[in-house]
Design a protein around this motif. Structure first.
Motif, PDB file in Angstrom:
ATOM      1  N   THR A  96       0.831  -1.209   0.000  1.00 41.85           N
ATOM      2  CA  THR A  96       0.000   0.000   0.000  1.00 41.85           C
ATOM      3  C   THR A  96       0.861   1.253   0.000  1.00 41.85           C
ATOM      4  N   LYS A  97       2.181   1.070   0.176  1.00 36.36           N
ATOM      5  CA  LYS A  97       3.124   2.185   0.214  1.00 36.36           C
ATOM      6  C   LYS A  97       2.905   3.069   1.442  1.00 36.36           C
ATOM      7  N   GLN A  98       2.119   2.578   2.401  1.00 37.65           N
ATOM      8  CA  GLN A  98       1.946   3.375   3.608  1.00 37.65           C
ATOM      9  C   GLN A  98       3.171   3.209   4.494  1.00 37.65           C
ATOM     10  N   PRO A 224      12.853  -2.127   9.132  1.00 44.47           N
ATOM     11  CA  PRO A 224      12.806  -0.727   9.560  1.00 44.47           C
ATOM     12  C   PRO A 224      13.958   0.060   8.957  1.00 44.47           C
ATOM     13  N   ARG A 225      13.680   1.261   8.552  1.00 39.44           N
ATOM     14  CA  ARG A 225      14.764   2.116   8.094  1.00 39.44           C
ATOM     15  C   ARG A 225      14.491   3.546   8.544  1.00 39.44           C
ATOM     16  N   GLN A 226      15.514   4.309   8.554  1.00 40.08           N
ATOM     17  CA  GLN A 226      15.394   5.677   9.022  1.00 40.08           C
ATOM     18  C   GLN A 226      14.320   6.362   8.196  1.00 40.08           C
ATOM     19  N   ASN A 283      19.150   7.391   1.538  1.00 37.04           N
ATOM     20  CA  ASN A 283      20.135   7.002   2.542  1.00 37.04           C
ATOM     21  C   ASN A 283      19.689   5.684   3.166  1.00 37.04           C
ATOM     22  N   GLU A 284      19.704   4.636   2.371  1.00 33.98           N
ATOM     23  CA  GLU A 284      19.215   3.323   2.791  1.00 33.98           C
ATOM     24  C   GLU A 284      19.941   2.880   4.051  1.00 33.98           C
ATOM     25  N   VAL A 285      19.171   2.360   5.004  1.00 35.78           N
ATOM     26  CA  VAL A 285      19.790   1.931   6.252  1.00 35.78           C
ATOM     27  C   VAL A 285      20.666   0.697   6.012  1.00 35.78           C
ATOM     28  N   PHE A 292      21.920  -3.622  -5.971  1.00 39.26           N
ATOM     29  CA  PHE A 292      20.457  -3.710  -5.884  1.00 39.26           C
ATOM     30  C   PHE A 292      19.887  -2.622  -4.976  1.00 39.26           C
ATOM     31  N   ARG A 293      20.449  -2.501  -3.805  1.00 39.65           N
ATOM     32  CA  ARG A 293      20.002  -1.432  -2.900  1.00 39.65           C
ATOM     33  C   ARG A 293      21.174  -0.500  -2.647  1.00 39.65           C
ATOM     34  N   SER A 294      21.274   0.523  -3.463  1.00 40.49           N
ATOM     35  CA  SER A 294      22.368   1.478  -3.349  1.00 40.49           C
ATOM     36  C   SER A 294      21.847   2.759  -2.716  1.00 40.49           C
ATOM     37  N   ASP A 298      20.209   5.380 -10.388  1.00 40.69           N
ATOM     38  CA  ASP A 298      19.512   6.093 -11.464  1.00 40.69           C
ATOM     39  C   ASP A 298      18.144   5.479 -11.719  1.00 40.69           C
ATOM     40  N   GLN A 299      17.205   6.352 -12.006  1.00 38.35           N
ATOM     41  CA  GLN A 299      15.856   5.890 -12.309  1.00 38.35           C
ATOM     42  C   GLN A 299      15.434   6.360 -13.689  1.00 38.35           C
ATOM     43  N   ALA A 300      14.481   5.685 -14.246  1.00 41.03           N
ATOM     44  CA  ALA A 300      13.858   6.110 -15.496  1.00 41.03           C
ATOM     45  C   ALA A 300      12.361   6.025 -15.241  1.00 41.03           C
ATOM     46  N   GLY A 368      12.961  -9.926  -6.812  1.00 41.14           N
ATOM     47  CA  GLY A 368      13.195  -8.556  -6.335  1.00 41.14           C
ATOM     48  C   GLY A 368      12.651  -7.566  -7.351  1.00 41.14           C
ATOM     49  N   GLU A 369      12.150  -6.440  -6.842  1.00 41.12           N
ATOM     50  CA  GLU A 369      11.516  -5.454  -7.739  1.00 41.12           C
ATOM     51  C   GLU A 369      12.520  -4.791  -8.681  1.00 41.12           C
ATOM     52  N   LEU A 370      12.104  -4.739  -9.932  1.00 33.70           N
ATOM     53  CA  LEU A 370      12.917  -4.105 -10.961  1.00 33.70           C
ATOM     54  C   LEU A 370      12.247  -2.798 -11.375  1.00 33.70           C
ATOM     55  N   GLU A 371      10.950  -2.855 -11.420  1.00 34.22           N
ATOM     56  CA  GLU A 371      10.158  -1.693 -11.831  1.00 34.22           C
ATOM     57  C   GLU A 371       8.776  -1.800 -11.198  1.00 34.22           C
ATOM     58  N   GLY A 372       8.239  -0.656 -10.785  1.00 31.80           N
ATOM     59  CA  GLY A 372       6.878  -0.650 -10.271  1.00 31.80           C
ATOM     60  C   GLY A 372       5.988   0.120 -11.236  1.00 31.80           C
ATOM     61  N   ILE A 373       4.826  -0.416 -11.534  1.00 31.09           N
ATOM     62  CA  ILE A 373       3.887   0.300 -12.398  1.00 31.09           C
ATOM     63  C   ILE A 373       2.654   0.579 -11.543  1.00 31.09           C
TER      64      ILE A 373
HETATM   65  P1  ATP Z   1      12.271  -1.066  -2.678  1.00 28.06           P
HETATM   66  O1  ATP Z   1      10.952  -1.544  -2.125  1.00 28.06           O
HETATM   67  O2  ATP Z   1      13.140  -2.151  -3.236  1.00 28.06           O
HETATM   68  O3  ATP Z   1      13.005  -0.132  -1.747  1.00 28.06           O
HETATM   69  P2  ATP Z   1      10.760   0.956  -3.915  1.00 28.06           P
HETATM   70  O4  ATP Z   1       9.429   0.296  -4.065  1.00 28.06           O
HETATM   71  O5  ATP Z   1      10.980   1.897  -2.787  1.00 28.06           O
HETATM   72  O6  ATP Z   1      11.920  -0.158  -3.926  1.00 28.06           O
HETATM   73  P3  ATP Z   1      10.340   2.829  -5.997  1.00 28.06           P
HETATM   74  O7  ATP Z   1      10.233   3.981  -5.090  1.00 28.06           O
HETATM   75  O8  ATP Z   1       9.094   2.269  -6.602  1.00 28.06           O
HETATM   76  O9  ATP Z   1      11.150   1.650  -5.277  1.00 28.06           O
HETATM   77  O10 ATP Z   1      11.425   3.183  -7.119  1.00 28.06           O
HETATM   78  C1  ATP Z   1      11.334   2.711  -8.448  1.00 28.06           C
HETATM   79  C2  ATP Z   1      12.529   1.879  -8.816  1.00 28.06           C
HETATM   80  O11 ATP Z   1      13.750   2.527  -8.427  1.00 28.06           O
HETATM   81  C3  ATP Z   1      12.586   0.518  -8.146  1.00 28.06           C
HETATM   82  O12 ATP Z   1      11.788  -0.424  -8.828  1.00 28.06           O
HETATM   83  C4  ATP Z   1      14.055   0.184  -8.248  1.00 28.06           C
HETATM   84  O13 ATP Z   1      14.354  -0.378  -9.526  1.00 28.06           O
HETATM   85  C5  ATP Z   1      14.728   1.533  -8.138  1.00 28.06           C
HETATM   86  N1  ATP Z   1      15.256   1.709  -6.775  1.00 28.06           N
HETATM   87  C6  ATP Z   1      14.594   2.113  -5.679  1.00 28.06           C
HETATM   88  N2  ATP Z   1      15.408   2.150  -4.610  1.00 28.06           N
HETATM   89  C7  ATP Z   1      16.629   1.755  -5.043  1.00 28.06           C
HETATM   90  C8  ATP Z   1      17.904   1.595  -4.413  1.00 28.06           C
HETATM   91  N3  ATP Z   1      18.089   1.870  -3.127  1.00 28.06           N
HETATM   92  N4  ATP Z   1      18.945   1.172  -5.177  1.00 28.06           N
HETATM   93  C9  ATP Z   1      18.786   0.904  -6.496  1.00 28.06           C
HETATM   94  N5  ATP Z   1      17.601   1.044  -7.134  1.00 28.06           N
HETATM   95  C10 ATP Z   1      16.542   1.466  -6.423  1.00 28.06           C
END
Ligand code: ATP
Length: 561
Positions: A96-98, A224-226, A283-285, A292-294, A298-300, A368-373
């Motif tokens: 739900t992204k809440q 949990p993350r900051q 600033n991922e915890v 994968f989690r940097s 970069d996003q598109a 693992g999520e690659l893209e969310g629509i």
């Molecule tokens: P996650 O649940 O894995 O943290 P998210 O649902 O927060 O991802 P979105 O906010 O939907 O991710 O961002 C869109 C896309 O950006 C993700 O599908 C992913 O490919 C990429 N992305 C998000 N966070 C990161 C990250 N910390 N490092 C690399 N790519 C990321």
């Protein structure tokens, strides 16, 4: 990872200084590969969106780009909901992204094997008498047995009230001003701790046993993350709190805040999309799993604006197209899935969300999520309209004309032809895309002289072709140089063309296999006389002989250009 380093795809950032956690650099091959991925996205989402297909109702798909800044007005992030309670560890409901404060959700936790069972057994009489323990365990709990995981699961499955531990609840302890959490020692004595150990403890215990307050389901919360994942900085010389600004955590908000300008200054008409690519920071915890989690990535992202009545159709259109798209650049097969969120998992404004997910080696057997629509309704534009006090409604002239022709009343026409468009958001991560493509391409074939090869799709491959003189004599290097120059001239826009005359031909092929180069042209003893070269296919290792002056055409054809 070893191959990525050895062949110059990905390096640790600042490696000679010991690296910096959550940051990665791309080497020569990785940089070109990522550029190819971004360009494929740009071409297929903006220049010729959805490959020229028509959308719902036979409508053309039109998209335009923007390039917005990493630093925006801080109010952008207030409107988007990214700025809120600072410094609190938070958990996100993935569906739900809440977002919830971690210490609201995690009513109880343990750091020692039999903890909960002990607490509950020791206090069973008090609990049975309906007394409230100073530890926020609802008095209804009387039976808990077995391992701590079972006990924890029992407690968690039955807890419906989420309460943080606060000073007031600790009548005997007034030492702590911060929001605190309770922990217990072996003897069942409670003490309080600040939120940092909470994160550590919760990371230790399976997150999967905690139900989300949004859905009451387990397995949907992130660790949990900051809360404030945003990096901040100061704009200007004084560095006072008033000058505080944030590095964007997503590129999407830049699109929403320029929506009005794009509508006012171009001829776009709903339905249309605005695309934005670039670097985001979080600033991922717990940055992990390679790139994968940097913390910088970069996003598109595309925001596709449409009429509310057509939004569900457009959502389906983009969802299906995005899944298909990833397949065409090399992720076909059972490692790629489209996961549609259940209706009850959606946020109130959304009528659909799905994730394109890839089975990374570190998530397998999971994905693992690659893209969310996401179908985001009119949520974002409405938020920005409220916070900026700028009207972000769209005036739909076509709708007005149609309703006029249908003889509708003035009121109805006025009401229906002005609206906040609904928005469909395909949000892809380019670094995760590169990582998935690397994982998918990585192949080990012990029957080959060099067993590791990268089977990239030709569109993604950083090196498109290599030219080898079989030996560095008899005029072969000269012919090779000429062919190399010709191919470089033709293909530099899409990738590298290499020339290599060192080492045995087998070693040179193996080097190119590891770099994922799809075709190698070899000038041999026959070339001068017959004006032919051999071309070797990376995946099959097979060679065929083609006319020297047809090498460019051959490559063009194979690259689908
Ligand atoms: P996650 O649940 O894995 O943290 P998210 O649902 O927060 O991802 P979105 O906010 O939907 O991710 O961002 C869109 C896309 O950006 C993700 O599908 C992913 O490919 C990429 N992305 C998000 N966070 C990161 C990250 N910390 N490092 C690399 N790519 C990321």
């Amino acid at each position: 990872m070893a191959l990525c380093k050895r062949r110059g795809f990905i390096y640790q950032a600042s490696e000679i200084y010991g690296g910096i956690n959550g940051f990665w650099d791309y080497g020569p091959l990785g940089a070109q590969m990522k550029k190819n991925l971004r360009e494929a996205w740009w071409q297929d989402m903006i220049m010729r969106p959805a490959w020229g297909r028509q959308g719902p109702g036979g409508k053309n798909v039109r998209c335009v780009p923007v390039e917005t800044r990493i630093i925006q007005h801080p109010k952008v992030w207030e409107a988007s909901g990214h700025v809120g309670g600072f410094n609190d560890p938070m958990v996100d409901d993935k569906e739900t992204k809440q977002r919830f404060r971690a210490d609201h959700v995690w009513v109880i936790f343990a750091y020692e094997e039999t903890l909960i069972a002990n607490i509950l057994t020791q206090n069973s009489e008090r609990l049975a008498a309906g007394e409230t323990l100073p530890i926020s365990i609802p008095p209804t709990f009387s039976v808990v047995a077995g391992s701590v995981t079972e006990a924890l699961r029992y407690v968690i499955e039955n807890v419906r009230e989420f309460r943080p531990y606060r000073k007031a609840e600790w009548a005997t302890n007034d030492l702590f001003d911060e929001p605190t959490v309770a922990m217990y020692d072996k003897d069942g004595r409670g003490f309080v701790a600040n939120t940092l150990p909470l994160i550590e403890v919760l990371k230790h215990y399976s997150i999967d046993v905690i139900p989300s307050p949004a859905t009451q389901k387990t397995g949907t919360l992130t660790p949990p993350r900051q809360f404030n994942l945003m990096f901040h900085t100061y704009v200007g010389a004084t560095a006072s709190e008033d000058d505080k600004a944030y590095l964007r955590p997503e590129t999407a908000q830049g699109i929403f805040v320029q929506f009005k300008n794009v509508v006012d200054t171009t001829r776009v008409k709903v339905p249309f999309g605005i695309g934005n690519t670039g670097t985001s920071f979080r600033n991922e915890v717990t940055p992990r799993n390679f790139t994968f989690r940097s913390r910088e990535f970069d996003q598109a992202e595309l925001e596709f604006f449409c009429h509310p009545d057509e939004s569900v159709e457009w959502y389906k259109f983009w969802r299906d197209f995005r899944m298909e798209w990833w397949k065409t650049i090399g992720l076909a097969g059972e490692n790629l899935i489209l996961r549609e969120h259940e209706k009850d998992e959606l946020s109130h404004y959304s009528q659909g969300t799905s994730d394109v997910e890839y089975r990374f080696p570190f998530t397998a057997p999971g994905f693992g999520e690659l893209e969310g629509i996401a179908h985001r309704g009119c949520y974002d534009l409405t938020q920005h309209q409220e916070h900026s006090k700028t009207k972000l409604e769209y005036f739909d002239q076509e709708m007005q004309l149609r309703l006029q022709a249908e003889g509708k009343s003035k009121e109805e026409i006025a009401q229906k032809s002005k609206y906040i468009p609904h928005c469909i958001e395909p949000a892809a991560g380019l670094d995760r895309g590169v990582l998935a493509l690397l994982c998918e391409a990585y192949t080990v074939d012990p029957s080959r002289p060099s067993p590791e090869l990268m089977k990239f799709h030709p569109r993604i491959a950083p090196i498109k072709a290599a030219v080898f003189p079989l030996v560095a004599k008899d005029g072969m290097p000269e012919i090779a140089e000429k062919l190399h120059a010709e191919l470089s001239d033709k293909f530099w826009r899409v990738g590298g063309v290499e020339m290599d005359e060192k080492q045995s031909i087998g070693k040179r092929y193996a080097r190119m296999d590891e770099a994922g180069c799809p075709f190698c042209f070899t000038i041999d003893g026959e070339t001068a006389a017959s004006q032919t070269v051999t071309v070797r296919d990376r995946d099959s290792g097979q060679q065929e002989r083609i006319a020297l002056d047809k090498a460019g055409e051959f490559l063009k054809d194979k690259l689908g250009m």
